[in-house]
Design a protein around this motif. Structure first.
Motif, mmCIF file in Angstrom:
data_model
loop_
_atom_site.group_PDB
_atom_site.id
_atom_site.type_symbol
_atom_site.label_atom_id
_atom_site.label_comp_id
_atom_site.label_asym_id
_atom_site.label_seq_id
_atom_site.Cartn_x
_atom_site.Cartn_y
_atom_site.Cartn_z
ATOM 1 N N TRP A 1 -16.042 -20.465 -89.595
ATOM 2 C CA TRP A 1 -16.342 -20.184 -88.189
ATOM 3 C C TRP A 1 -15.626 -18.986 -87.582
ATOM 4 O O TRP A 1 -16.122 -18.383 -86.640
ATOM 5 C CB TRP A 1 -16.016 -21.402 -87.321
ATOM 6 N N HIS A 2 -14.424 -18.643 -88.023
ATOM 7 C CA HIS A 2 -13.579 -17.640 -87.358
ATOM 8 C C HIS A 2 -13.875 -16.245 -87.930
ATOM 9 O O HIS A 2 -13.620 -15.985 -89.114
ATOM 10 C CB HIS A 2 -12.118 -18.019 -87.564
ATOM 11 N N PRO A 3 -14.405 -15.325 -87.102
ATOM 12 C CA PRO A 3 -14.807 -14.002 -87.626
ATOM 13 C C PRO A 3 -13.709 -13.240 -88.377
ATOM 14 O O PRO A 3 -13.993 -12.689 -89.452
ATOM 15 C CB PRO A 3 -15.272 -13.251 -86.378
ATOM 16 N N PRO A 4 -12.447 -13.173 -87.892
ATOM 17 C CA PRO A 4 -11.436 -12.454 -88.683
ATOM 18 C C PRO A 4 -11.173 -13.110 -90.046
ATOM 19 O O PRO A 4 -10.949 -12.416 -91.041
ATOM 20 C CB PRO A 4 -10.183 -12.500 -87.806
ATOM 21 N N ALA A 5 -11.213 -14.430 -90.093
ATOM 22 C CA ALA A 5 -11.002 -15.120 -91.371
ATOM 23 C C ALA A 5 -12.182 -14.883 -92.307
ATOM 24 O O ALA A 5 -11.999 -14.685 -93.514
ATOM 25 C CB ALA A 5 -10.796 -16.612 -91.142
ATOM 26 N N GLN B 1 -14.386 -12.016 -97.078
ATOM 27 C CA GLN B 1 -15.328 -11.038 -97.629
ATOM 28 C C GLN B 1 -14.608 -9.862 -98.282
ATOM 29 O O GLN B 1 -14.991 -9.404 -99.352
ATOM 30 C CB GLN B 1 -16.274 -10.543 -96.538
ATOM 31 N N ARG B 2 -13.523 -9.380 -97.617
ATOM 32 C CA ARG B 2 -12.746 -8.269 -98.193
ATOM 33 C C ARG B 2 -12.128 -8.671 -99.521
ATOM 34 O O ARG B 2 -12.135 -7.897 -100.481
ATOM 35 C CB ARG B 2 -11.640 -7.831 -97.235
ATOM 36 N N ARG B 3 -11.563 -9.880 -99.567
ATOM 37 C CA ARG B 3 -10.916 -10.327 -100.805
ATOM 38 C C ARG B 3 -11.929 -10.503 -101.934
ATOM 39 O O ARG B 3 -11.673 -10.125 -103.076
ATOM 40 C CB ARG B 3 -10.151 -11.632 -100.572
ATOM 41 N N LYS B 4 -13.089 -11.062 -101.595
ATOM 42 C CA LYS B 4 -14.129 -11.245 -102.611
ATOM 43 C C LYS B 4 -14.665 -9.898 -103.098
ATOM 44 O O LYS B 4 -14.976 -9.739 -104.282
ATOM 45 C CB LYS B 4 -15.264 -12.102 -102.065
#
Length: 72
Positions: free
Chosen positions: A22-26, A31-34
């Motif tokens: 739910w939390h956009p920054p998380a 997504q960045r890590r993946k």
């Protein structure tokens, strides 16, 4: 070797799962890590580590706040 606090670990896991959904920054962190060749579990582990840092900082801050003394 200590296994750690199971209740705290479960709470961090619930927080991470909720924020990843739910939390956009998380979501952006996941997504960045993946995109950086981390698996989904590794990305979730990074999010849990970030959350544990936030919780620890909040606990440290609470320790430094002085409670008003009770009037007797």
């Amino acid at each position: 070797m200590s296994a750690g606090n199971r209740q705290l670990n479960a709470a961090l896991n619930r927080m991470a799962m909720t924020q990843a959904h739910w939390h956009p920054p998380a979501k952006a962190l996941m997504q960045r890590r993946k995109a950086g060749d981390d698996s989904g579990l590794e990305a979730l582990r990074a999010l849990k580590r970030r959350l544990s840092d936030v919780v620890y900082a909040a606990l440290r801050t609470d320790l430094t706040v002085r409670l008003p003394t009770a009037v007797v």
